[in-house]
Design a protein around this motif. Structure first.
Motif, short mmCIF file in Angstrom:
data_model
loop_
_atom_site.label_atom_id
_atom_site.label_comp_id
_atom_site.label_asym_id
_atom_site.label_seq_id
_atom_site.Cartn_x
_atom_site.Cartn_y
_atom_site.Cartn_z
N ILE A 86 35.49 15.60 -6.79
CA ILE A 86 34.05 15.37 -6.81
C ILE A 86 33.69 14.60 -5.54
O ILE A 86 34.31 13.58 -5.24
CB ILE A 86 33.63 14.58 -8.06
N GLU A 87 32.72 15.13 -4.80
CA GLU A 87 32.26 14.42 -3.60
C GLU A 87 30.90 13.80 -3.91
O GLU A 87 29.98 14.52 -4.30
CB GLU A 87 32.09 15.39 -2.43
N ASP A 88 30.81 12.49 -3.74
CA ASP A 88 29.50 11.83 -3.82
C ASP A 88 28.87 11.96 -2.43
O ASP A 88 29.22 11.24 -1.49
CB ASP A 88 29.67 10.37 -4.23
N CYS A 89 27.96 12.95 -2.33
CA CYS A 89 27.30 13.26 -1.05
C CYS A 89 25.91 12.61 -0.98
O CYS A 89 25.06 13.07 -0.20
CB CYS A 89 27.15 14.77 -0.89
N ALA A 90 25.69 11.58 -1.79
CA ALA A 90 24.35 10.98 -1.88
C ALA A 90 23.82 10.54 -0.52
O ALA A 90 22.64 10.57 -0.26
CB ALA A 90 24.37 9.80 -2.85
N GLN A 91 24.74 10.11 0.35
CA GLN A 91 24.33 9.59 1.66
C GLN A 91 24.63 10.59 2.77
O GLN A 91 24.53 10.26 3.95
CB GLN A 91 25.07 8.26 1.93
N ALA A 92 25.01 11.81 2.38
CA ALA A 92 25.63 12.70 3.36
C ALA A 92 24.88 14.00 3.61
O ALA A 92 25.48 14.99 4.02
CB ALA A 92 27.07 13.00 2.92
N TRP A 93 23.58 14.03 3.37
CA TRP A 93 22.82 15.21 3.79
C TRP A 93 22.91 15.28 5.32
O TRP A 93 22.59 14.31 6.00
CB TRP A 93 21.36 15.13 3.36
N GLY A 94 23.39 16.39 5.86
CA GLY A 94 23.51 16.52 7.32
C GLY A 94 24.90 16.20 7.84
O GLY A 94 25.19 16.41 9.01
N THR A 95 25.77 15.69 6.98
CA THR A 95 27.14 15.39 7.39
C THR A 95 27.93 16.68 7.55
O THR A 95 27.80 17.60 6.74
CB THR A 95 27.82 14.50 6.32
N VAL A 96 28.75 16.73 8.61
CA VAL A 96 29.56 17.92 8.87
C VAL A 96 31.03 17.52 8.92
O VAL A 96 31.40 16.58 9.61
CB VAL A 96 29.15 18.59 10.20
N CYS A 97 31.85 18.24 8.16
CA CYS A 97 33.28 17.97 8.18
C CYS A 97 34.00 19.22 8.67
O CYS A 97 33.98 20.26 8.01
CB CYS A 97 33.77 17.58 6.79
N ARG A 98 34.62 19.12 9.82
CA ARG A 98 35.39 20.21 10.42
C ARG A 98 34.60 21.52 10.45
O ARG A 98 35.06 22.57 9.97
CB ARG A 98 36.72 20.39 9.72
N GLY A 99 33.37 21.43 10.96
CA GLY A 99 32.56 22.62 11.22
C GLY A 99 31.70 23.11 10.06
O GLY A 99 30.90 24.02 10.25
N ARG A 100 31.88 22.53 8.89
CA ARG A 100 31.06 22.96 7.75
C ARG A 100 30.32 21.76 7.16
O ARG A 100 30.89 20.67 7.08
CB ARG A 100 31.95 23.56 6.65
N PRO A 101 29.05 21.96 6.72
CA PRO A 101 28.34 20.84 6.10
C PRO A 101 29.04 20.40 4.82
O PRO A 101 29.61 21.25 4.12
CB PRO A 101 26.95 21.42 5.78
N VAL A 102 29.03 19.10 4.53
CA VAL A 102 29.60 18.69 3.24
C VAL A 102 28.73 19.33 2.14
O VAL A 102 27.53 19.52 2.31
CB VAL A 102 29.72 17.16 3.05
N GLY A 103 29.39 19.68 1.07
CA GLY A 103 28.75 20.47 0.03
C GLY A 103 29.28 21.90 0.06
O GLY A 103 29.17 22.63 -0.92
N ALA A 104 29.89 22.27 1.18
CA ALA A 104 30.34 23.66 1.35
C ALA A 104 31.87 23.76 1.45
O ALA A 104 32.40 24.67 2.08
CB ALA A 104 29.70 24.26 2.60
#
Ligand SMILES: *Cc1c(COP(=O)(O)O)cnc(C)c1O
Length: 370
Positions: free
Chosen positions: A156-174
């Motif tokens: 489970i990723e808590d992305c509450a603060q991470a709209w727009g965050t990119v991890c290794r070329g893909r947005p978090v959430g993906a």
């Protein structure tokens, strides 16, 4: 004062909200559907459900990750907003604390690898301040655990603060995990209050959609009373007014995130090497959304006094969750990474409202000492 948080409302929100008010559809409706469609397109993911807040997304994620009443353990970080961890307790699961990487304030994946066991139902990571946990490395840690124990805990990723965050070329959430986003007023993408859960597959999404509405399938025949609830659910759906605000803000959120990034890049350069200040470790491929800009300082109380007197809002924002009274039964004294930074972390204003002049002033104030 230069604020630490500011609520953004796109001018397009007014007309959309007015239209919802005029039509009188305020529960779930066309704006909610349109918002979800836009979110799917933006993140490039097919399975997501908007919700009434980010905390609900965390509750739902844990419910989906672990069988109700099944018990077991969730490996999680103590360095986060309390919403992350209390959702674990609310689901009847046990917390086991994992240490924090002092460079990034996110989960120490080496410590995680040591602590995964057959008891582990889920691993909860938080992209603190918008700085991404390395999801590729996390995935290899889980591969190894699966090979060793024969089962794979949910992530489970808590992305509450991470709209727009990119991890290794893909947005978090993906990245194929259960991902909980917050659309709270102060977050990058604001509905007022709102949230979203991204699920890894269609079946889990179908469950999530039922669970956000009492366990009832919205297409069920409630007129004739001919429907069944296979498992009880919650009242977690997002209302039309929130969806209208979210839809309008989605149109301009990228520009605001970009301003956060520019201010952060300025601080990274201008604060490097300043005595008494330690910056976040940066790594190629891990691109923060910079919802916050944490620094580690000597004499935090003195730093906060100095900055406040100078008109710059700064804040610790959170206290380590593991020392709260309500979780004293699972306290773990062996978290040296967290211990080494916790009392020195403070966040300085970095948002879209911080002008070039403001950020120069912030740096000058810090450079003059405290
Ligand atoms: C904001 C936040 C939440 C809670 O989101 P809400 O929408 O306010 O319920 C959860 N976790 C973290 C890390 C947050 O920053």
């Amino acid at each position: 004062m230069i604020p630490l948080f500011k609520v953004a409302v796109d001018p397009g929100a007014g007309p959309l909200v007015a239209e919802a008010l005029r039509t009188g559809v305020l529960g779930h409706g066309p704006r909610g559907e349109e918002f979800e469609e836009a979110l799917r397109a933006r993140l490039g993911v097919p399975y997501l459900a908007t919700l009434n807040n980010g905390t609900s997304a965390l509750h739902l994620a844990l419910r989906l990750a672990a069988e109700p009443g099944g018990g077991g353990e969730v490996l999680t970080t103590p360095y986060t907003f309390e919403a992350t961890n209390w959702a674990i307790l609310a689901n009847g699961l046990r917390i086991r604390w994992v240490d924090v990487d002092p460079g990034t304030l996110t989960m120490d994946l080496d410590d995680l690898a040591k602590k995964i066991s057959p008891e582990t139902r889920a691993v909860m990571v938080v992209h603190w301040a918008g700085h991404p946990v390395d999801l590729d490395r996390l995935s290899s840690v889980l591969d190894e655990a699966e090979a060793a124990h024969g089962s794979r805990p949910a992530v489970i990723e808590d992305c509450a603060q991470a709209w727009g965050t990119v991890c290794r070329g893909r947005p978090v959430g993906a990245h194929g995990n259960l991902c909980a986003f917050s659309f709270h007023a102060t977050k990058h993408l604001a509905c007022g209050t709102g949230g979203m859960l991204v699920t890894p597959d269609e079946e889990t999404l179908r469950r999530a959609l039922r669970l956000r509405f009492f366990g009832i399938d919205r297409k069920a025949d409630r007129v004739n009373g001919d429907y069944d609830v296979p498992e009880w659910g919650y009242n977690f759906y997002l209302g039309e007014l929130g969806a209208a605000v979210g839809l309008a803000n989605l149109a301009s959120v990228d520009g605001r995130v970009e301003l956060h990034r520019r201010n952060a890049a300025y601080y990274d350069a201008a604060l490097a090497g300043v005595p008494g200040v330690e910056l976040t470790t940066r790594e190629e491929g891990l691109e923060s959304s910079f919802w916050l800009y944490p620094v580690k300082v000597a004499d935090r109380a003195g730093f906060i006094r100095k900055m406040t007197a100078a008109g710059v809002t700064v804040s610790a924002v959170v206290r380590r969750n593991d020392t709260h009274t309500c979780v004293r039964d699972v306290y773990d004294p062996a978290l040296p990474g967290l211990e080494s930074v916790h009392d020195r972390v403070v966040h300085i204003p970095v948002g879209w409202w911080v002008s070039e002049r403001d950020r120069e002033y912030v740096v000058e104030t810090i450079r003059s000492g405290w």
